[in-house]
Design an enzyme around this catalytic site. Structure first.
Site, PDB file in Angstrom:
ATOM      1  N   ARG A  96       0.798  -1.219   0.000  1.00 17.37           N
ATOM      2  CA  ARG A  96       0.000   0.000   0.000  1.00 17.37           C
ATOM      3  C   ARG A  96       0.837   1.280   0.000  1.00 17.37           C
ATOM      4  O   ARG A  96       0.284   2.371  -0.012  1.00 17.37           O
ATOM      5  CB  ARG A  96      -0.930  -0.005   1.199  1.00 17.37           C
ATOM      6  CG  ARG A  96      -1.927  -1.135   1.096  1.00 17.37           C
ATOM      7  CD  ARG A  96      -2.855  -1.286   2.255  1.00 17.37           C
ATOM      8  NE  ARG A  96      -2.796  -0.244   3.253  1.00 17.37           N
ATOM      9  CZ  ARG A  96      -3.673  -0.088   4.198  1.00 17.37           C
ATOM     10  NH1 ARG A  96      -4.674  -0.916   4.297  1.00 17.37           N
ATOM     11  NH2 ARG A  96      -3.566   0.869   5.086  1.00 17.37           N
ATOM     12  N   ASP A  97       2.141   1.161   0.010  1.00 15.49           N
ATOM     13  CA  ASP A  97       2.985   2.355   0.026  1.00 15.49           C
ATOM     14  C   ASP A  97       4.194   2.160  -0.889  1.00 15.49           C
ATOM     15  O   ASP A  97       5.325   2.416  -0.510  1.00 15.49           O
ATOM     16  CB  ASP A  97       3.434   2.654   1.456  1.00 15.49           C
ATOM     17  CG  ASP A  97       4.129   4.001   1.585  1.00 15.49           C
ATOM     18  OD1 ASP A  97       3.868   4.894   0.742  1.00 15.49           O
ATOM     19  OD2 ASP A  97       4.928   4.174   2.513  1.00 15.49           O
TER      20      ASP A  97
END
Length: 116
Positions: A96-97
């Site tokens: 997610r990053d």
């Protein structure tokens, strides 16, 4: 490379109120579960002085640092990055990053996805 000649890095996590958060637990469980040439390898986890210590393979640089300095390895890095992402997605894991500072480049100039 001989296992004893590898360089290791410590990632220190500071549990809030002495408790491991769900984010910390997720990162540790994901890294223990996956083994791929393009994903940073988690070797061990231990607690020292109320800190959670993750022993991971060492990578000297980030893609963010190197991408502006060289064009030689860009195609190779993109292939490796996409292979790593495919490996994760095949296992229903989404990073997610994912950004250039979370993509490490080791001394062999291979890409390693990190910071889950």
């Amino acid at each position: 490379m001989d296992e004893y000649k590898k360089e290791w890095a410590l990632k220190i996590l500071h549990p809030a109120n002495g408790r491991i958060t769900p984010v910390m637990a997720r990162e540790i469980s994901v890294l223990y579960e996956i083994r791929d040439d393009h994903i940073i390898r988690l070797e061990d986890v231990f607690i020292f002085e109320n800190q959670l210590c993750l022993v991971m393979e060492f990578s000297k640089d980030t893609l963010e640092h190197l991408v502006g300095t060289t064009k030689v390895n860009v195609k190779k890095w993109m292939k490796q990055l996409l292979r790593g992402i495919k490996y994760l997605h095949d296992r229903n894991i989404i990073h997610r990053d994912l950004n250039p500072s979370n993509v490490l480049v080791n001394t062999s100039r291979d890409v390693k996805i990190a910071d889950f």
